[in-house]
Design a protein around this motif. Structure first.
Motif, PDB file in Angstrom:
ATOM      1  N   ALA A 224       0.825  -1.206   0.000  1.00  0.00           N
ATOM      2  CA  ALA A 224       0.000   0.000   0.000  1.00  0.00           C
ATOM      3  C   ALA A 224       0.859   1.256   0.000  1.00  0.00           C
ATOM      4  O   ALA A 224       0.585   2.211  -0.743  1.00  0.00           O
ATOM      5  N   ARG A 225       1.911   1.270   0.814  1.00  0.00           N
ATOM      6  CA  ARG A 225       2.777   2.450   0.893  1.00  0.00           C
ATOM      7  C   ARG A 225       3.516   2.663  -0.420  1.00  0.00           C
ATOM      8  O   ARG A 225       3.698   3.791  -0.881  1.00  0.00           O
ATOM      9  N   ARG A 226       3.926   1.578  -1.035  1.00  0.00           N
ATOM     10  CA  ARG A 226       4.632   1.660  -2.315  1.00  0.00           C
ATOM     11  C   ARG A 226       3.728   2.235  -3.397  1.00  0.00           C
ATOM     12  O   ARG A 226       4.131   3.096  -4.192  1.00  0.00           O
ATOM     13  N   ALA A 227       2.480   1.758  -3.463  1.00  0.00           N
ATOM     14  CA  ALA A 227       1.544   2.237  -4.474  1.00  0.00           C
ATOM     15  C   ALA A 227       1.241   3.716  -4.283  1.00  0.00           C
ATOM     16  O   ALA A 227       1.170   4.484  -5.257  1.00  0.00           O
ATOM     17  N   GLU A 228       1.078   4.135  -3.043  1.00  0.00           N
ATOM     18  CA  GLU A 228       0.794   5.538  -2.762  1.00  0.00           C
ATOM     19  C   GLU A 228       1.962   6.424  -3.166  1.00  0.00           C
ATOM     20  O   GLU A 228       1.781   7.493  -3.773  1.00  0.00           O
ATOM     21  N   ALA A 229       3.189   5.988  -2.846  1.00  0.00           N
ATOM     22  CA  ALA A 229       4.380   6.776  -3.170  1.00  0.00           C
ATOM     23  C   ALA A 229       4.589   6.850  -4.682  1.00  0.00           C
ATOM     24  O   ALA A 229       4.945   7.910  -5.213  1.00  0.00           O
ATOM     25  N   ARG A 230       4.355   5.764  -5.374  1.00  0.00           N
ATOM     26  CA  ARG A 230       4.523   5.773  -6.826  1.00  0.00           C
ATOM     27  C   ARG A 230       3.504   6.685  -7.493  1.00  0.00           C
ATOM     28  O   ARG A 230       3.825   7.411  -8.449  1.00  0.00           O
ATOM     29  N   ALA A 231       2.279   6.675  -7.000  1.00  0.00           N
ATOM     30  CA  ALA A 231       1.258   7.550  -7.561  1.00  0.00           C
ATOM     31  C   ALA A 231       1.611   9.020  -7.330  1.00  0.00           C
ATOM     32  O   ALA A 231       1.374   9.873  -8.189  1.00  0.00           O
ATOM     33  N   ARG A 232       2.202   9.310  -6.181  1.00  0.00           N
ATOM     34  CA  ARG A 232       2.538  10.692  -5.856  1.00  0.00           C
ATOM     35  C   ARG A 232       3.715  11.196  -6.688  1.00  0.00           C
ATOM     36  O   ARG A 232       3.697  12.331  -7.163  1.00  0.00           O
ATOM     37  N   HIS A 233       4.746  10.363  -6.871  1.00  0.00           N
ATOM     38  CA  HIS A 233       5.964  10.797  -7.556  1.00  0.00           C
ATOM     39  C   HIS A 233       5.961  10.487  -9.052  1.00  0.00           C
ATOM     40  O   HIS A 233       6.704  11.110  -9.813  1.00  0.00           O
ATOM     41  N   TRP A 235       7.057   7.665 -10.136  1.00  0.00           N
ATOM     42  CA  TRP A 235       8.097   6.643 -10.254  1.00  0.00           C
ATOM     43  C   TRP A 235       8.468   6.186  -8.848  1.00  0.00           C
ATOM     44  O   TRP A 235       8.140   6.847  -7.868  1.00  0.00           O
ATOM     45  N   ILE A 236       9.126   5.057  -8.768  1.00  0.00           N
ATOM     46  CA  ILE A 236       9.649   4.588  -7.486  1.00  0.00           C
ATOM     47  C   ILE A 236      10.870   3.730  -7.731  1.00  0.00           C
ATOM     48  O   ILE A 236      10.948   2.996  -8.730  1.00  0.00           O
ATOM     49  N   MET A 237      11.853   3.869  -6.875  1.00  0.00           N
ATOM     50  CA  MET A 237      13.004   2.973  -6.844  1.00  0.00           C
ATOM     51  C   MET A 237      13.080   2.420  -5.424  1.00  0.00           C
ATOM     52  O   MET A 237      13.210   3.180  -4.462  1.00  0.00           O
ATOM     53  N   ASP A 238      12.973   1.105  -5.302  1.00  0.00           N
ATOM     54  CA  ASP A 238      12.997   0.495  -3.981  1.00  0.00           C
ATOM     55  C   ASP A 238      13.779  -0.810  -4.034  1.00  0.00           C
ATOM     56  O   ASP A 238      14.007  -1.387  -5.105  1.00  0.00           O
ATOM     57  N   THR A 239      14.195  -1.249  -2.881  1.00  0.00           N
ATOM     58  CA  THR A 239      14.884  -2.530  -2.759  1.00  0.00           C
ATOM     59  C   THR A 239      14.634  -3.051  -1.353  1.00  0.00           C
ATOM     60  O   THR A 239      14.167  -2.317  -0.483  1.00  0.00           O
ATOM     61  N   TYR A 240      14.918  -4.323  -1.146  1.00  0.00           N
ATOM     62  CA  TYR A 240      14.697  -4.859   0.192  1.00  0.00           C
ATOM     63  C   TYR A 240      15.590  -6.062   0.472  1.00  0.00           C
ATOM     64  O   TYR A 240      16.043  -6.762  -0.447  1.00  0.00           O
ATOM     65  N   LEU A 241      15.849  -6.247   1.762  1.00  0.00           N
ATOM     66  CA  LEU A 241      16.581  -7.397   2.279  1.00  0.00           C
ATOM     67  C   LEU A 241      15.615  -8.257   3.061  1.00  0.00           C
ATOM     68  O   LEU A 241      14.825  -7.764   3.866  1.00  0.00           O
ATOM     69  N   MET A 242      15.658  -9.555   2.799  1.00  0.00           N
ATOM     70  CA  MET A 242      14.881 -10.508   3.589  1.00  0.00           C
ATOM     71  C   MET A 242      15.817 -11.510   4.220  1.00  0.00           C
ATOM     72  O   MET A 242      16.806 -11.926   3.622  1.00  0.00           O
ATOM     73  N   ARG A 243      15.483 -11.907   5.449  1.00  0.00           N
ATOM     74  CA  ARG A 243      16.327 -12.867   6.152  1.00  0.00           C
ATOM     75  C   ARG A 243      15.431 -13.881   6.844  1.00  0.00           C
ATOM     76  O   ARG A 243      14.450 -13.502   7.498  1.00  0.00           O
ATOM     77  N   ARG A 244      15.762 -15.149   6.686  1.00  0.00           N
ATOM     78  CA  ARG A 244      15.037 -16.198   7.370  1.00  0.00           C
ATOM     79  C   ARG A 244      15.581 -16.355   8.787  1.00  0.00           C
ATOM     80  O   ARG A 244      16.795 -16.369   8.995  1.00  0.00           O
ATOM     81  N   THR A 245      14.679 -16.461   9.740  1.00  0.00           N
ATOM     82  CA  THR A 245      15.086 -16.679  11.114  1.00  0.00           C
ATOM     83  C   THR A 245      15.527 -18.130  11.277  1.00  0.00           C
ATOM     84  O   THR A 245      14.765 -19.055  10.954  1.00  0.00           O
ATOM     85  N   PRO A 246      16.779 -18.345  11.736  1.00  0.00           N
ATOM     86  CA  PRO A 246      17.240 -19.738  11.876  1.00  0.00           C
ATOM     87  C   PRO A 246      16.331 -20.506  12.824  1.00  0.00           C
ATOM     88  O   PRO A 246      15.883 -19.995  13.849  1.00  0.00           O
ATOM     89  N   ALA A 247      16.055 -21.741  12.449  1.00  0.00           N
ATOM     90  CA  ALA A 247      15.247 -22.593  13.317  1.00  0.00           C
ATOM     91  C   ALA A 247      16.018 -22.892  14.597  1.00  0.00           C
ATOM     92  O   ALA A 247      17.228 -23.134  14.586  1.00  0.00           O
ATOM     93  N   ARG A 248      15.332 -22.880  15.731  1.00  0.00           N
ATOM     94  CA  ARG A 248      15.977 -23.149  17.013  1.00  0.00           C
ATOM     95  C   ARG A 248      15.647 -24.585  17.453  1.00  0.00           C
ATOM     96  O   ARG A 248      14.506 -25.043  17.336  1.00  0.00           O
ATOM     97  N   ALA A 249      16.674 -25.227  17.986  1.00  0.00           N
ATOM     98  CA  ALA A 249      16.486 -26.627  18.441  1.00  0.00           C
ATOM     99  C   ALA A 249      15.673 -26.649  19.713  1.00  0.00           C
ATOM    100  O   ALA A 249      15.731 -25.722  20.513  1.00  0.00           O
TER     101      ALA A 249
END
Length: 249
Positions: A224-233, A235-249
């Motif tokens: 939703a935030r991305r769509a709103e920002a793109r409509a306002r400007h 254009w949009i340039m974005d990127t993201y990091l994702m990390r999996r939480t290691p499983a705990r024993a």
């Protein structure tokens, strides 16, 4: 004809992201080619002009119109023809007034990371002498903005695209993944269980937007935030990091 071509990495459009070497190159260049990408994207050209002003560059600025890709063609064919046309437009823009020194292009991020300017330069004939001035990547700007390390301790990191993530899913054997060039929020196609995301748009600019949290909790808010920002400007340039939480024993 372009004899010397300088590709100057400009980070995410913030003049402070341009290195001292990059600023010096812009002052020494004879010509700077500036793309104009059409209605709604004038701000992108304005960012380049602001960088030239900050560098106090005396170079002659030559604009050219960026071509559109043909969505009806297969992806690789579409990109190849697009690159051919960009190279042609570089040369056409300089045809009437050939440069008497180096020609510079301001390249978002760094010319070596998910940018095709070097490939386009390889289409020029005769081949120019190419100089690359590195810049801050969107990956660096993202982790700096969130004040986080890129990788887990002793852990690998994979950088991929939204298209690859959507088509192939989470890269096998990876816990940390950076996604660039994602025009369709490819993270929505993933199982969000155990995944944390750090997302950013307009990094390093006054319009910077940052969001972070468990993917299951923030994915819809990011969309939703991305769509709103793109409509306002426009254009949009974005990127993201994702990390999996290691499983705990």
């Amino acid at each position: 004809m372009i004899k010397d071509l300088w590709l100057v990495g400009i980070g995410t459009g913030n003049p402070a992201h341009v290195t001292l070497e990059g600023m010096a190159a812009l002052r020494e260049a004879a010509v700077v080619l500036v793309p104009h990408k059409g209605a709604g994207k004038d701000e992108l050209a304005a960012l380049r002009y602001a960088i030239l002003d900050a560098a106090r560059s005396p170079a002659r600025v030559v604009p050219f119109t960026y071509p559109e890709r043909d969505p009806a063609l297969p992806y690789q064919t579409r990109v190849d023809l697009w690159h051919d046309e960009i190279a042609r437009r570089w040369q056409a823009a300089l045809q009437d007034t050939p440069p008497e020194g180096p020609v510079a292009l301001l390249v978002w991020g760094d010319p070596a990371l998910y940018d095709s300017t070097l490939r386009i330069a390889g289409r020029l004939a005769p081949a120019p002498r190419v100089r690359v001035i590195p810049g801050i990547t969107a990956v660096q700007a993202l982790t700096a903005a969130h004040a986080i390390p890129l990788n887990a301790i002793n852990g690998p990191i994979q950088i991929t695209t939204g298209r690859q993530l959507r088509d192939a899913g989470w890269p096998e054997g990876q816990d940390s993944v950076v996604v660039m060039l994602d025009g369709g929020c490819a993270f929505l196609a993933l199982d969000p269980e155990g995944v944390e995301i750090w997302w950013g748009a307009y990094l390093g600019s006054p319009d910077q937007i940052l969001m972070h949290g468990a993917l299951a909790d923030v994915s819809e808010a990011i969309v939703a935030r991305r769509a709103e920002a793109r409509a306002r400007h426009g254009w949009i340039m974005d990127t993201y990091l994702m990390r999996r939480t290691p499983a705990r024993a």
